[in-house]
Design a protein around this motif. Sequence first.
Motif, short mmCIF file in Angstrom:
data_model
loop_
_atom_site.label_atom_id
_atom_site.label_comp_id
_atom_site.label_asym_id
_atom_site.label_seq_id
_atom_site.Cartn_x
_atom_site.Cartn_y
_atom_site.Cartn_z
N LEU A 7 29.88 -1.65 -82.45
CA LEU A 7 31.24 -2.41 -83.15
C LEU A 7 30.94 -3.69 -83.69
CD1 LEU A 7 34.30 -2.48 -83.13
CD2 LEU A 7 34.37 -3.38 -80.94
N GLN A 8 29.95 -4.60 -83.42
CA GLN A 8 29.64 -5.49 -83.97
C GLN A 8 28.89 -5.26 -85.28
OE1 GLN A 8 26.76 -7.60 -81.33
NE2 GLN A 8 28.41 -8.70 -80.21
N ASP A 9 28.08 -4.25 -85.32
CA ASP A 9 27.56 -3.75 -86.81
C ASP A 9 28.65 -3.41 -87.79
OD1 ASP A 9 25.10 -4.18 -85.73
OD2 ASP A 9 24.70 -2.10 -85.19
N ALA A 10 29.61 -2.52 -87.13
CA ALA A 10 30.80 -2.05 -88.08
C ALA A 10 31.42 -3.15 -88.51
CB ALA A 10 31.81 -1.13 -87.33
N VAL A 11 31.95 -4.20 -87.61
CA VAL A 11 32.74 -5.31 -88.18
C VAL A 11 31.93 -6.19 -89.20
CG1 VAL A 11 33.47 -7.64 -87.29
CG2 VAL A 11 34.14 -5.61 -85.91
N LYS A 12 30.60 -6.34 -88.88
CA LYS A 12 29.71 -7.09 -89.97
C LYS A 12 29.88 -6.57 -91.43
CE LYS A 12 26.36 -9.18 -86.84
NZ LYS A 12 25.04 -9.02 -86.41
N GLU A 13 29.65 -5.07 -91.18
CA GLU A 13 29.96 -4.27 -92.51
C GLU A 13 31.37 -4.56 -93.32
OE1 GLU A 13 29.06 -0.26 -92.81
OE2 GLU A 13 27.36 -0.57 -91.20
N ILE A 14 32.47 -4.62 -92.29
CA ILE A 14 33.78 -4.69 -92.95
C ILE A 14 33.77 -6.26 -93.71
CG2 ILE A 14 36.09 -4.74 -92.47
CD1 ILE A 14 35.40 -2.49 -90.22
N GLU A 15 33.37 -7.22 -92.80
CA GLU A 15 33.74 -8.56 -93.14
C GLU A 15 33.11 -8.96 -94.55
OE1 GLU A 15 33.52 -11.61 -89.13
OE2 GLU A 15 31.74 -10.62 -89.77
N SER A 16 32.15 -8.39 -95.14
CA SER A 16 31.83 -8.59 -96.41
C SER A 16 32.60 -8.24 -97.51
CB SER A 16 30.32 -8.19 -96.50
OG SER A 16 30.26 -6.54 -96.42
N GLY A 17 33.68 -7.09 -97.51
CA GLY A 17 34.52 -6.78 -98.40
C GLY A 17 35.77 -7.06 -98.19
N VAL A 18 36.15 -7.97 -97.17
CA VAL A 18 37.72 -8.23 -97.07
C VAL A 18 38.06 -9.57 -97.20
CG1 VAL A 18 37.98 -6.21 -95.43
CG2 VAL A 18 37.32 -8.48 -94.45
N ALA A 19 39.22 -9.87 -97.20
CA ALA A 19 39.77 -11.18 -97.53
C ALA A 19 39.49 -12.16 -96.09
CB ALA A 19 41.10 -11.44 -97.96
N SER A 20 39.89 -11.47 -95.07
CA SER A 20 39.57 -12.00 -93.77
C SER A 20 39.62 -11.03 -92.51
CB SER A 20 40.88 -13.27 -93.68
OG SER A 20 41.91 -12.42 -93.37
N LEU A 21 38.93 -11.25 -91.74
CA LEU A 21 38.88 -10.58 -90.42
C LEU A 21 38.85 -11.38 -89.16
CD1 LEU A 21 36.80 -7.31 -89.68
CD2 LEU A 21 36.90 -8.91 -88.18
N ARG A 22 39.77 -11.19 -88.29
CA ARG A 22 39.84 -11.93 -86.98
C ARG A 22 39.96 -10.84 -85.73
NH1 ARG A 22 45.10 -14.72 -84.76
NH2 ARG A 22 44.73 -15.08 -82.59
N VAL A 23 39.20 -11.12 -84.94
CA VAL A 23 39.19 -10.11 -83.70
C VAL A 23 40.32 -10.70 -82.60
CG1 VAL A 23 37.83 -9.35 -81.70
CG2 VAL A 23 36.77 -9.87 -83.85
N LEU A 24 41.56 -10.08 -82.70
CA LEU A 24 42.38 -10.69 -81.75
C LEU A 24 42.09 -10.49 -80.16
CD1 LEU A 24 45.48 -9.00 -83.67
CD2 LEU A 24 44.80 -11.22 -83.92
N GLY A 25 41.24 -9.71 -79.83
CA GLY A 25 40.94 -9.38 -78.62
C GLY A 25 40.28 -8.29 -78.14
N SER A 26 39.61 -8.19 -77.04
CA SER A 26 38.79 -6.80 -76.43
C SER A 26 39.27 -7.14 -75.08
CB SER A 26 37.31 -7.08 -76.64
OG SER A 26 37.02 -6.75 -78.12
N TYR A 27 39.75 -5.95 -74.56
CA TYR A 27 40.48 -6.24 -73.29
C TYR A 27 40.60 -4.61 -72.68
CZ TYR A 27 43.73 -4.36 -76.65
OH TYR A 27 44.61 -3.99 -77.63
N PRO A 28 40.49 -4.74 -71.21
CA PRO A 28 40.71 -3.35 -70.34
C PRO A 28 41.76 -2.44 -71.03
CG PRO A 28 40.46 -5.18 -69.12
CD PRO A 28 40.71 -5.74 -70.37
N VAL A 29 41.69 -1.15 -71.15
CA VAL A 29 42.54 -0.17 -71.53
C VAL A 29 43.67 -0.09 -70.34
CG1 VAL A 29 43.08 2.43 -71.85
CG2 VAL A 29 41.18 1.23 -72.97
N ALA A 30 44.88 0.17 -70.68
CA ALA A 30 45.81 0.24 -69.53
C ALA A 30 45.61 1.17 -68.40
CB ALA A 30 47.45 0.31 -70.17
N LEU A 31 45.90 0.73 -67.23
CA LEU A 31 45.66 1.60 -66.12
C LEU A 31 47.07 2.32 -65.92
CD1 LEU A 31 43.62 -1.00 -64.16
CD2 LEU A 31 42.98 1.54 -64.54
N PRO A 32 47.07 3.33 -64.81
CA PRO A 32 48.44 3.88 -64.61
C PRO A 32 49.34 3.13 -64.11
CG PRO A 32 46.63 5.38 -63.86
CD PRO A 32 46.04 4.07 -64.22
#
Length: 362
Positions: free
Chosen positions: A337-362
């Motif tokens: 995911l870090q590698d993908a984000v680095k590739e994207i960042e170079s070609g966009v106006a801005s990129l912000r990670v809003l958060g990484s969090y556990p997937v909802a449980l039942p």
Amino acid sequence: MTDQKKSLAEVRERIDSIDKTIQELISERATWAQEVAKVKGEGLSAIDYYRPEREAHVLRMVVDRNNGPLSDTEMVRLFREIMSSCLAQEDPLKIGFLGPEGTFSEQAVRKHFGHAAYGLPLGSIEEVFQEVAAGHADFGVVPVENSGQGMIQVTLDMFLTSDATICGEVELRVHQCLHSQKGVLDVIKRVYAHAQSLQQCKTWLRVNLPDVECIAVGSNAEAARLARHTDDAAAIAGETAGRVYGLTTIARGIEDRADNTTRFLVIGRTLFPPSGNDRTSLLVTVNDKPGALYDVLSPFAKHDISLNRIESRPSHTGKWQYAFFIDISGHIHDTALQDAVKEIESGVASLRVLGSYPVALP
């Protein structure tokens, strides 16, 4: 008859013995929770002890161990309350939500944080973001998506200007009810509800109350509060709101979709470590050029990362400029995911990670 009574007495004696063991083990768990506080040091508040990634890991183990007869949902709820009470021994977490008391947002708070957390009802979604940013609330819970009506735009727009971090998500099965003071359908001339709830119940309203005036208000709990003051008004709200405001339930399950579910986000001020089953949310503003969106999405496919959701909103930075909210599988600390984000960042106006969090449980 004597043998049946003896058998029943033995069963009850066994249950009493199990209850005693459960209570002793809960007390032992609470004692060890106090040891965690001692290890971390004096003078810390509940937010310093709260670890959502650890909590998610514990609850997943609960699900993995569960062989019935209680459902996974019930087992998770029971353990969530135990952890909530253990965490709140010194200082409960303060959780902001869209009030007043009795909203589905409050139900989402209780599902995620348990009843030992202190709920802070607020007047708007914007205010939830503000109170978290100011430190008056440790976390906030805000609705972001309904399975039938789509995204909650005001929540997405708040991320364009707020520094809030997404720390978790909650999925809440939403059952809508019609409540009134008298509990009689024939006298109803007005129905109060949140705009989303009016949409979720529009078929039922058209069939059963075709001539009533539908009035959108800030929350379903507010609708219930308004309906209790007049004989000819009703409110669409959950059962909890009906009880809180002393109304009589006329009809239950009036939502048009049987799978009516609302997804909530937990917002805070910190990015937490991976839990082992996470989701990451990104906010990307693209440059106005051909293939801009393709350039954003293709690195995810290249690095074998699943795209869960994409939504666009005006970026408020210029006419016809848009920001994209993107949910993907994995944690931002994952190498791919870090590698993908680095590739994207170079070609966009801005990129912000809003958060990484556990997937909802039942």
